[in-house]
Design a protein around this motif. Structure first.
Motif, PDB file in Angstrom:
ATOM      1  N   TYR A 254       0.888  -1.163   0.000  1.00 11.61           N
ATOM      2  CA  TYR A 254       0.000   0.000   0.000  1.00 11.61           C
ATOM      3  C   TYR A 254       0.925   1.212   0.000  1.00 11.61           C
ATOM      4  O   TYR A 254       2.133   1.073   0.218  1.00 11.61           O
ATOM      5  N   ASP A 285       4.535   4.137   8.411  1.00  6.57           N
ATOM      6  CA  ASP A 285       3.557   3.043   8.278  1.00  6.57           C
ATOM      7  C   ASP A 285       3.789   2.462   6.890  1.00  6.57           C
ATOM      8  O   ASP A 285       3.479   3.103   5.880  1.00  6.57           O
ATOM      9  N   ASP A 297       2.069  -4.829   7.266  1.00  5.06           N
ATOM     10  CA  ASP A 297       1.485  -3.503   7.521  1.00  5.06           C
ATOM     11  C   ASP A 297       1.928  -3.105   8.926  1.00  5.06           C
ATOM     12  O   ASP A 297       1.306  -3.497   9.908  1.00  5.06           O
ATOM     13  N   THR A 299       3.691  -0.154  11.680  1.00  3.36           N
ATOM     14  CA  THR A 299       3.941   1.263  11.985  1.00  3.36           C
ATOM     15  C   THR A 299       4.871   1.374  13.186  1.00  3.36           C
ATOM     16  O   THR A 299       4.703   0.653  14.171  1.00  3.36           O
ATOM     17  N   GLU A 413      -3.339  -1.786  15.981  1.00  2.06           N
ATOM     18  CA  GLU A 413      -2.775  -0.466  15.673  1.00  2.06           C
ATOM     19  C   GLU A 413      -3.539   0.708  16.296  1.00  2.06           C
ATOM     20  O   GLU A 413      -3.850   1.684  15.608  1.00  2.06           O
ATOM     21  N   GLU A 437       1.966  -0.274  15.190  1.00  2.00           N
ATOM     22  CA  GLU A 437       1.145  -1.253  14.470  1.00  2.00           C
ATOM     23  C   GLU A 437       1.909  -2.555  14.341  1.00  2.00           C
ATOM     24  O   GLU A 437       3.018  -2.585  13.787  1.00  2.00           O
TER      25      GLU A 437
HETATM   26 MN    MN Z   1      -0.594   0.592   8.552  1.00  2.00          MN
END
Ligand code: MN
Ligand code: GLY
Ligand code: MN
Length: 470
Positions: A254, A285, A297, A299, A413, A437
């Protein structure tokens, strides 16, 4: 479905003599087969489970097409998650058809034949333009699937008595297959998301790999901080992480959020255009999507100068305590929302203690009011897998309103976000954005933190950064 030759808007016409000359004198090119050696057996089991849910029906699941960027320029192709899960194939243009007897056929683009004009002149499919691709026999062997040319798909669909199509993935196919039962098609999408909620062993290894590469990307960012400090620093650090993603993985899963200073209070800050200044915090992130297309994913909040100020430290540790409480609430049989409520209880208590919530804790936590959300803003996590927000179409009763089960993988998160223009918070808190996260697997007895290699406490973040600074 055969396309006309794509020779672009600005290339010269092809004289017959050239076409003839280009058609001869070549040997077969080497073509890589980029199929993970273990994926075929897992994909076969997944197809069997899906077929078992729709006995006697044709099921059609396309890979999709690369979105157009402009004219003849496309964004990088990424096959749809359901197609990936069912086949392990990463080529564009494929469509999986499960027949009523469970037999699986993958219809896919055959590379243009050696000697054809398309082989060297077609920008979309040509080998000279795009690289050699595996022939269907070799691909079929690697995937342990019957592979047929895409040109045979329309005829195959015409003979199917009843076909459910995963719509919204391939516009050509959506147009080709008339909508006769929209609810039936939607049920296929939901069934796939429901099945994908529980990861098999191999998927967990892939997710762990994505997390491990991502952790190396975070280390790269820490090492690059001195060079990135100044104007354009967020862009530099985004590039630093991306280089790791491209060299050890496929891509980022992402858009990376590289948020220095008050940009961290913007939940999805992904412009990444700002400077990085000494004394600021940097919220990173980011997640690497590995070659099998599972993404992490993660952070972390990093003090640019290597040490948290006392105010930054206290808010960070409050967020960490919320994250700890959330992780403690993860176990099979717990409601999916339990870990969110556990985190919110900690954050609301902290916000009362800070004097920001001027009410009792009971009032603060009253489900009818939820005033703490001014500073927590969003939920505390989501399923994670082939998509960053994985299984988004799952039945609510199995996901958001359901219970955790062993084999689910998700993020934790919770965060605190103080907008720079929030007049209800003291000046020293304005512009702070804090999120930790983690990526976790639900196990038979609780959870396993897949991202545990990265530091969590403020003290551990500081010593990790000091060690990387050498
Ligand atoms: Mn994230
Ligand atoms: N990076 C997107 C998210 O955390 O959900
Ligand atoms: Mn997330």
């Amino acid at each position: 479905m055969s396309e006309p030759l794509d020779t672009g808007s600005h290339d010269l016409a092809i004289p017959a003599a050239l076409a003839e000359f280009m058609g001869t004198g070549w040997s077969e090119p080497d073509a890589p087969t980029e199929v993970h050696p273990e994926v075929a057996a897992w994909a076969a089991k997944r197809r069997a489970r899906l077929a078992g849910m729709f006995p006697g029906e044709h099921l059609v699941v396309p890979a999709g097409a690369a979105p157009v960027r402009s004219n003849d320029q496309f964004y990088r192709f990424r096959p749809g998650a359901d197609y990936t899960w069912l086949t392990g194939d990463g080529n564009r243009g494929g469509t999986l058809v499960l027949a009523p007897d469970g037999e699986a056929t993958l219809y896919t683009d055959e590379p243009p034949k050696l000697g054809s004009t398309a082989y060297w002149a077609d920008r979309t499919t040509g080998v000279v333009w795009n690289g050699a691709r595996t022939d269907l026999v070799t691909l079929g062997r690697a995937l342990d699937l019957r592979c047929r040319p895409l040109a045979e798909l329309p005829a195959a669909l015409r003979t199917s008595r009843r076909a459910r199509l995963l719509r919204g993935i391939d516009p050509h196919l959506d147009a080709l297959v008339p909508v006769t039962d929209p609810a039936g098609d939607a049920d296929l999408a939901v069934a796939l998301a429901d099945l994908r909620l529980i990861k098999d062993e191999w998927e967990v290894t892939q997710l762990q790999h994505a997390v491990d590469v991502t952790a190396r990307g975070f280390e790269d960012v820490v090492r690059a901080l001195p060079q990135a400090t100044g104007p354009g620093g967020e862009r530099w650090l985004e590039g630093t992480f991306w280089r790791r993603a491209r060299t050890e993985g496929e891509e980022v899963g992402y858009h990376s959020i590289v948020a220095a200073g008050s940009h961290a209070a913007t939940l999805h800050w992904k412009d990444n255009t700002g400077p990085v200044q000494p004394g600021q915090l940097l919220l990173l992130d980011a997640g690497v999507e590995v070659g099998t297309r599972y993404t992490a994913d993660i952070t972390r909040v990093l003090p640019v100068s290597g040490r948290f100020t006392p105010v930054q430290h206290d808010v960070y540790e409050l967020v960490r305590a919320a994250n700890d409480a959330a992780i403690d609430a993860l176990r099979p049989g717990a409601a999916f929302r339990d870990y969110h409520w556990a985190a919110m209880a900690v954050l609301a208590t902290g916000l009362v203690d800070l004097g920001l919530l001027r009410c009792s804790l009971d009032e603060a936590l009253d489900p009818q009011r939820q005033l703490y959300r001014r500073w927590t803003l969003c939920g505390s996590g989501h399923m994670l897998g082939l998509d960053v927000h994985d299984c988004a179409r799952a039945t609510p009763g199995r996901y958001a309103d359901g219970e955790l089960q062993a084999g689910m993988t998700l993020t934790v998160e919770p965060g605190l976000y103080f907008q720079p223009n929030d007049e209800l918070v003291p000046a020293e808190l304005r512009g702070l954005g804090m999120r930790i996260e983690e990526d976790l697997l639900i196990t038979a007895t609780g959870s396993r933190n897949l991202s545990a290699a990265l530091p969590r406490s403020a003290a551990d973040v500081e010593s990790w950064m000091a060690a990387l600074a050498g």
